[in-house]
Design an enzyme around this catalytic site. Sequence first.
Site, PDB file in Angstrom:
ATOM      1  N   LYS A  91       0.806  -1.052   0.461  1.00  0.00           N
ATOM      2  CA  LYS A  91      -0.355   0.150   0.155  1.00  0.00           C
ATOM      3  C   LYS A  91       0.184   1.330  -0.280  1.00  0.00           C
ATOM      4  O   LYS A  91       0.908   2.092  -1.113  1.00  0.00           O
ATOM      5  CB  LYS A  91      -1.081  -0.172   1.307  1.00  0.00           C
ATOM      6  CG  LYS A  91      -2.055   1.652   1.427  1.00  0.00           C
ATOM      7  CD  LYS A  91      -2.466   1.333   3.085  1.00  0.00           C
ATOM      8  CE  LYS A  91      -3.737   0.282   2.418  1.00  0.00           C
ATOM      9  NZ  LYS A  91      -4.834   0.359   3.823  1.00  0.00           N
ATOM     10  N   LEU A 112     -17.185  11.591   8.811  1.00  0.00           N
ATOM     11  CA  LEU A 112     -17.144  11.703   7.729  1.00  0.00           C
ATOM     12  C   LEU A 112     -17.992  10.289   6.230  1.00  0.00           C
ATOM     13  O   LEU A 112     -18.471   9.525   7.188  1.00  0.00           O
ATOM     14  CB  LEU A 112     -15.577  11.244   6.887  1.00  0.00           C
ATOM     15  CG  LEU A 112     -14.467  12.074   7.215  1.00  0.00           C
ATOM     16  CD1 LEU A 112     -13.063  11.312   6.654  1.00  0.00           C
ATOM     17  CD2 LEU A 112     -14.948  13.561   6.793  1.00  0.00           C
ATOM     18  N   GLY A 131     -35.077   2.332   1.665  1.00  0.00           N
ATOM     19  CA  GLY A 131     -34.453   1.230   0.299  1.00  0.00           C
ATOM     20  C   GLY A 131     -33.769   0.358   0.826  1.00  0.00           C
ATOM     21  O   GLY A 131     -35.116  -0.112   1.447  1.00  0.00           O
ATOM     22  N   CYS A 143     -19.444   1.811   8.532  1.00  0.00           N
ATOM     23  CA  CYS A 143     -19.765   1.901   9.737  1.00  0.00           C
ATOM     24  C   CYS A 143     -20.370   2.117  10.627  1.00  0.00           C
ATOM     25  O   CYS A 143     -21.056   1.457  11.411  1.00  0.00           O
ATOM     26  CB  CYS A 143     -19.749   3.655   9.693  1.00  0.00           C
ATOM     27  SG  CYS A 143     -18.134   4.425   9.463  1.00  0.00           S
ATOM     28  N   LYS A 184     -21.248  -1.839  12.164  1.00  0.00           N
ATOM     29  CA  LYS A 184     -20.407  -2.262  12.876  1.00  0.00           C
ATOM     30  C   LYS A 184     -20.974  -1.132  14.523  1.00  0.00           C
ATOM     31  O   LYS A 184     -20.254  -2.004  15.413  1.00  0.00           O
ATOM     32  CB  LYS A 184     -18.745  -1.589  11.746  1.00  0.00           C
ATOM     33  CG  LYS A 184     -17.960  -1.910  13.182  1.00  0.00           C
ATOM     34  CD  LYS A 184     -16.469  -1.335  13.084  1.00  0.00           C
ATOM     35  CE  LYS A 184     -16.579  -0.219  12.542  1.00  0.00           C
ATOM     36  NZ  LYS A 184     -16.040   0.769  13.208  1.00  0.00           N
TER      37      LYS A 184
END
Length: 597
Positions: free
Chosen positions: A66, A187, A290, A297, A300
């Site tokens: 990475k 975020l 939906g 997020c 969990k």
Amino acid sequence: MIDDSQFDFCIFFSIFNLSSISEDLKKGRNSMKITMIGIGYVGLVSATCFAEMGHDVLCLDLDAKKIENLNEGIIPIHEPGLGEMIKRNVAAGRLSFTTHIQTAAEHGDVQFIAVGTPPTEDGSADLQYVLAAAENIARYMNRYTVVVNKSTVPMGSAMIVELAIQSILLERGENVKFSVVSNPEFLKEGAAIEDFMRPDRIVIGTDSDEAYAIMQEIYSAFAFKNERTIRMDTLSAELTKYAANAMLATRISFMNDLARLAEKAGANIDHVRKGMGSDSRIGRSFLYAGAGYGGSCFPKDVQALIRTGHEYGVPLSILEAVEQVNREQKEVLAEKVISCFGDVTGMKFAVWGLAFKPNTDDMREAPSTPMIQHLMLAGAEIIAYDPVAEKEAEKIYAGEKAISFSRDAIGALKGADALIIVTEWKEFRAPPWDMMKRVMGNPIIFDGRNIYPPDIPRKHGFTYFSIGRPWIEAYPETSPRACIWRYAHHKRKHPRTGVFLLPEKLFQESYIFIESRDIFRILVMECLSFFRDKDDIIRAWSANIRNRIIETTTKKVTSDGCFCMLPGKYHSEPIVSDFIRKDIGYESIRKKRFPKS
């Protein structure tokens, strides 16, 4: 929650204007040395935005591949505008990457921990990576350091991190001052840069005035005069993050629960949403029904908060229901498909959208996964398309022969028995309807995100199923609703039997799906005012193609409007018309099933 036009503007503004903005914001502010430990989604976005505002940021990750890719400009996640921002700050020397723990620990006056906290088997958050990061910091810190928990962690984690660091310092025989701060992130994937650069709030949990002053300095470029900065204790800061995500998940599950009721009753959840959302106490955000929520997020964090409640002896019953509703909602699309087609063995379904939401390639807990698995276990074949999540999907379904992937949306539709929409990517909002109809085997759409006004697919000849809204059949002039209404209005009785008939035309030239007796009840109730004579009789039939069973219902309609509903369900396609006409025949049905009154 920003709407689409605002989102487009924000992304455009972020990508093309943040350089000049950051220069203005940095004037008069000191650059700080920051280490970001963990460069997953939160870590990489946070580090890049800090660098954009002029701070000297070094990112640490133990994944050498990475780091190598990032140094070569290869970005591991999909986030609009992030790649350009990374390249710009790397070139400016404000952002760098390493796998060397000591170098990272010695670099930052502020050490952000942004590693994963995956759920354990019981749903609680796994803190092993957070504690490992804290211990690595403690082994090499040599001056006053602010250690910041950016990861989503349960209440009490700041104290656990503090004890871990203090333990290592005791082993070293060092007395280095430090502070542990809780600074949760808020975020949204797909809009993370905008959220970070222009935050709704900045939560800083600490009892240390010195640490708080440093955190204010770091964030001063993001929150003018610190009016958006909220100081609190670490326990409250940790709970705030979970509470925020749990509330958003609750709103989603609440609307999905209401959508089931609306669909059964014949109401429209979109109308309900608008009526609710116009109340300033409620607002419009996260009230969209939906296929369920997903991502890294909400699932969990809801599980972790439920587990925390049990640890403190406080069962969180509402959140347990939220989680249950979401699990069930992820099966709704597959259940709708199977309800319509019955046995789907050998059938082919196109799936548009695999990521859990648009503008990301994240498929963690995505609603598409259980839906696809359900249909494949039922014997169906899947051909899927997603603009950016295909590589992730290929990893998940590696070796699975029942699913394949298309490079474009139309390619996925070729020969498909139906289209299933799971993610509301913008490119799906104005599709080439005529081309879709030509290439599909059946013009049928199951929309798990309600992205089309129902009359649009109908106008183009598609049978359309969505979430919490009345089903819409193709060719409304020959639909069950239109036929029942027209024949009821004219009170057309059979000349010999005197029975009101739902004629064979009901089954012709249209795709008809009446899913339950409740839907049939709605259709007949619309006509009920025309059936007030006590001797009037309503008769209807259903055709089960696979078992070739013809069912009928007869009931006198009395003056108080009592009548008997059609049991079971019928599925009608053009083949049904042929079956009724040729194999049994309308006259045969009339003579055998419609005796004289």
